[in-house]
Design a protein around this motif. Structure first.
Motif, PDB file in Angstrom:
ATOM      1  N   UNK A 177       0.816  -1.218   0.000  1.00  0.00           N
ATOM      2  CA  UNK A 177       0.000   0.000   0.000  1.00  0.00           C
ATOM      3  C   UNK A 177       0.841   1.255   0.000  1.00  0.00           C
ATOM      4  N   UNK A 178       0.627   2.112   0.995  1.00  0.00           N
ATOM      5  CA  UNK A 178       1.330   3.399   1.071  1.00  0.00           C
ATOM      6  C   UNK A 178       2.819   3.247   1.332  1.00  0.00           C
ATOM      7  N   UNK A 179       3.226   2.103   1.867  1.00  0.00           N
ATOM      8  CA  UNK A 179       4.615   1.906   2.261  1.00  0.00           C
ATOM      9  C   UNK A 179       4.853   2.206   3.733  1.00  0.00           C
ATOM     10  N   UNK A 180       3.795   2.579   4.437  1.00  0.00           N
ATOM     11  CA  UNK A 180       3.874   2.933   5.870  1.00  0.00           C
ATOM     12  C   UNK A 180       4.558   1.848   6.700  1.00  0.00           C
ATOM     13  N   UNK A 181       4.105   0.603   6.539  1.00  0.00           N
ATOM     14  CA  UNK A 181       4.631  -0.485   7.360  1.00  0.00           C
ATOM     15  C   UNK A 181       6.039  -0.867   6.932  1.00  0.00           C
ATOM     16  N   UNK A 182       6.297  -0.881   5.633  1.00  0.00           N
ATOM     17  CA  UNK A 182       7.654  -1.162   5.144  1.00  0.00           C
ATOM     18  C   UNK A 182       8.642  -0.165   5.733  1.00  0.00           C
ATOM     19  N   UNK A 183       8.268   1.102   5.722  1.00  0.00           N
ATOM     20  CA  UNK A 183       9.166   2.128   6.260  1.00  0.00           C
ATOM     21  C   UNK A 183       9.411   1.913   7.756  1.00  0.00           C
ATOM     22  N   UNK A 184       8.339   1.587   8.495  1.00  0.00           N
ATOM     23  CA  UNK A 184       8.493   1.341   9.927  1.00  0.00           C
ATOM     24  C   UNK A 184       9.466   0.198  10.176  1.00  0.00           C
ATOM     25  N   UNK A 185       9.298  -0.918   9.465  1.00  0.00           N
ATOM     26  CA  UNK A 185      10.172  -2.070   9.672  1.00  0.00           C
ATOM     27  C   UNK A 185      11.618  -1.740   9.291  1.00  0.00           C
ATOM     28  N   UNK A 186      11.801  -1.012   8.203  1.00  0.00           N
ATOM     29  CA  UNK A 186      13.150  -0.591   7.811  1.00  0.00           C
ATOM     30  C   UNK A 186      13.774   0.279   8.897  1.00  0.00           C
ATOM     31  N   UNK A 187      12.988   1.191   9.456  1.00  0.00           N
ATOM     32  CA  UNK A 187      13.485   2.077  10.506  1.00  0.00           C
ATOM     33  C   UNK A 187      13.891   1.307  11.763  1.00  0.00           C
ATOM     34  N   UNK A 188      13.305   0.116  11.952  1.00  0.00           N
ATOM     35  CA  UNK A 188      13.644  -0.723  13.113  1.00  0.00           C
ATOM     36  C   UNK A 188      14.833  -1.644  12.828  1.00  0.00           C
ATOM     37  N   UNK A 189      15.385  -1.559  11.612  1.00  0.00           N
ATOM     38  CA  UNK A 189      16.576  -2.335  11.285  1.00  0.00           C
ATOM     39  C   UNK A 189      16.313  -3.662  10.588  1.00  0.00           C
ATOM     40  N   UNK A 190      15.066  -3.903  10.189  1.00  0.00           N
ATOM     41  CA  UNK A 190      14.757  -5.150   9.490  1.00  0.00           C
ATOM     42  C   UNK A 190      15.032  -4.999   7.998  1.00  0.00           C
ATOM     43  N   UNK A 191      15.320  -6.124   7.352  1.00  0.00           N
ATOM     44  CA  UNK A 191      15.393  -6.164   5.885  1.00  0.00           C
ATOM     45  C   UNK A 191      13.966  -6.339   5.385  1.00  0.00           C
ATOM     46  N   UNK A 192      13.565  -5.581   4.386  1.00  0.00           N
ATOM     47  CA  UNK A 192      12.174  -5.611   3.930  1.00  0.00           C
ATOM     48  C   UNK A 192      12.103  -5.731   2.415  1.00  0.00           C
ATOM     49  N   UNK A 193      11.251  -6.650   1.960  1.00  0.00           N
ATOM     50  CA  UNK A 193      10.874  -6.738   0.552  1.00  0.00           C
ATOM     51  C   UNK A 193       9.396  -6.337   0.485  1.00  0.00           C
ATOM     52  N   UNK A 194       9.097  -5.329  -0.318  1.00  0.00           N
ATOM     53  CA  UNK A 194       7.726  -4.815  -0.418  1.00  0.00           C
ATOM     54  C   UNK A 194       7.137  -5.185  -1.767  1.00  0.00           C
ATOM     55  N   UNK A 195       5.902  -5.705  -1.742  1.00  0.00           N
ATOM     56  CA  UNK A 195       5.215  -6.018  -2.998  1.00  0.00           C
ATOM     57  C   UNK A 195       3.798  -5.454  -2.952  1.00  0.00           C
ATOM     58  N   UNK A 196       3.273  -5.120  -4.126  1.00  0.00           N
ATOM     59  CA  UNK A 196       1.880  -4.713  -4.242  1.00  0.00           C
ATOM     60  C   UNK A 196       1.411  -4.985  -5.668  1.00  0.00           C
ATOM     61  N   UNK A 197       0.118  -5.257  -5.804  1.00  0.00           N
ATOM     62  CA  UNK A 197      -0.459  -5.554  -7.119  1.00  0.00           C
ATOM     63  C   UNK A 197      -0.763  -4.285  -7.910  1.00  0.00           C
ATOM     64  N   UNK A 198      -0.777  -3.149  -7.226  1.00  0.00           N
ATOM     65  CA  UNK A 198      -1.085  -1.874  -7.863  1.00  0.00           C
ATOM     66  C   UNK A 198       0.195  -1.101  -8.171  1.00  0.00           C
ATOM     67  N   UNK A 199       0.337  -0.665  -9.411  1.00  0.00           N
ATOM     68  CA  UNK A 199       1.515   0.134  -9.784  1.00  0.00           C
ATOM     69  C   UNK A 199       1.563   1.438  -8.993  1.00  0.00           C
TER      70      UNK A 199
END
Length: 194
Positions: free
Chosen positions: A45-67
């Motif tokens: 979606x917006x990337x909100x959760x991906x950004x949070x996890x990245x900020x906590x030091x996790x490696x993140x792969x983000x996917x979405x069906x919508x361009x």
């Protein structure tokens, strides 16, 4: 139809969700993961959760069906998100955790077993998956989007069908929507382990 909704209303959806405070949902998920885990944000979606996890030091792969949502996630996180539908997932034994917040609810009941198989296969042994759905029963089209609603009984029935890669239920709980003016809406939250 649902993907088209996000293509056409990406900016409004971003504005309505990017600042939602999901800290109470992050806690049980992250408490089950080792530090520096690799997380798949499935339906970013917006990337909100991906950004949070990245900020906590996790490696993140983000996917979405919508361009449109892939672009929003990429801009917000500064990392390239992948344009990928659930039925295109071919990852195997890669992720320590999968975060599917308000995304699997767009999967028709006829396809949910295949999607869960694909997601479970993407998890490492002992990996954790979080997912959430609008609380209720049946399916509906609302505002140009398809929703599959679940309650405790109907979602546990889905989990019980996952024989090839069984999922152990860790926690199943209800929460109110955290967005302003949405406190009448309830969500079913689920935490499972491969």
């Amino acid at each position: 139809m649902t993907i088209q909704y996000y293509e056409e209303h990406g900016e409004a959806f971003y504005d309505a969700t990017v600042h939602a405070d999901l800290s109470a949902l992050y806690k049980p998920f992250l408490a089950s993961l080792p530090s520096q885990s690799h997380i798949l944000d499935a339906g970013s979606g917006s990337g909100r959760d991906s950004r949070f996890f990245l900020d906590q030091g996790y490696e993140v792969t983000s996917i979405d069906a919508s361009k449109a949502m892939v672009e929003k996630t990429t801009v917000l996180t500064g990392r390239e998100a992948l344009h990928l539908r659930f039925d295109q997932i071919e990852f195997e034994n890669i992720f320590d955790g999968i975060w599917a917040c308000a995304s699997l609810l767009h999967v028709p009941p006829t396809a949910i077993d295949d999607v869960l198989y694909r997601l479970t296969r993407a998890l490492r042994e002992g990996g954790i998956m979080y997912c959430s759905f609008k609380y209720g029963e049946g399916t509906e089209y609302r505002g140009g989007r398809f929703f599959a609603n679940y309650n405790e009984r109907t979602w546990q029935e889905v989990l019980s069908r996952q024989k090839e890669n069984p999922l152990k239920l860790l926690q199943l709980w209800k929460t109110q929507d955290v967005r302003p003016g949405r406190d009448e809406e309830w969500w079913l939250n689920c935490l499972v382990e491969r």
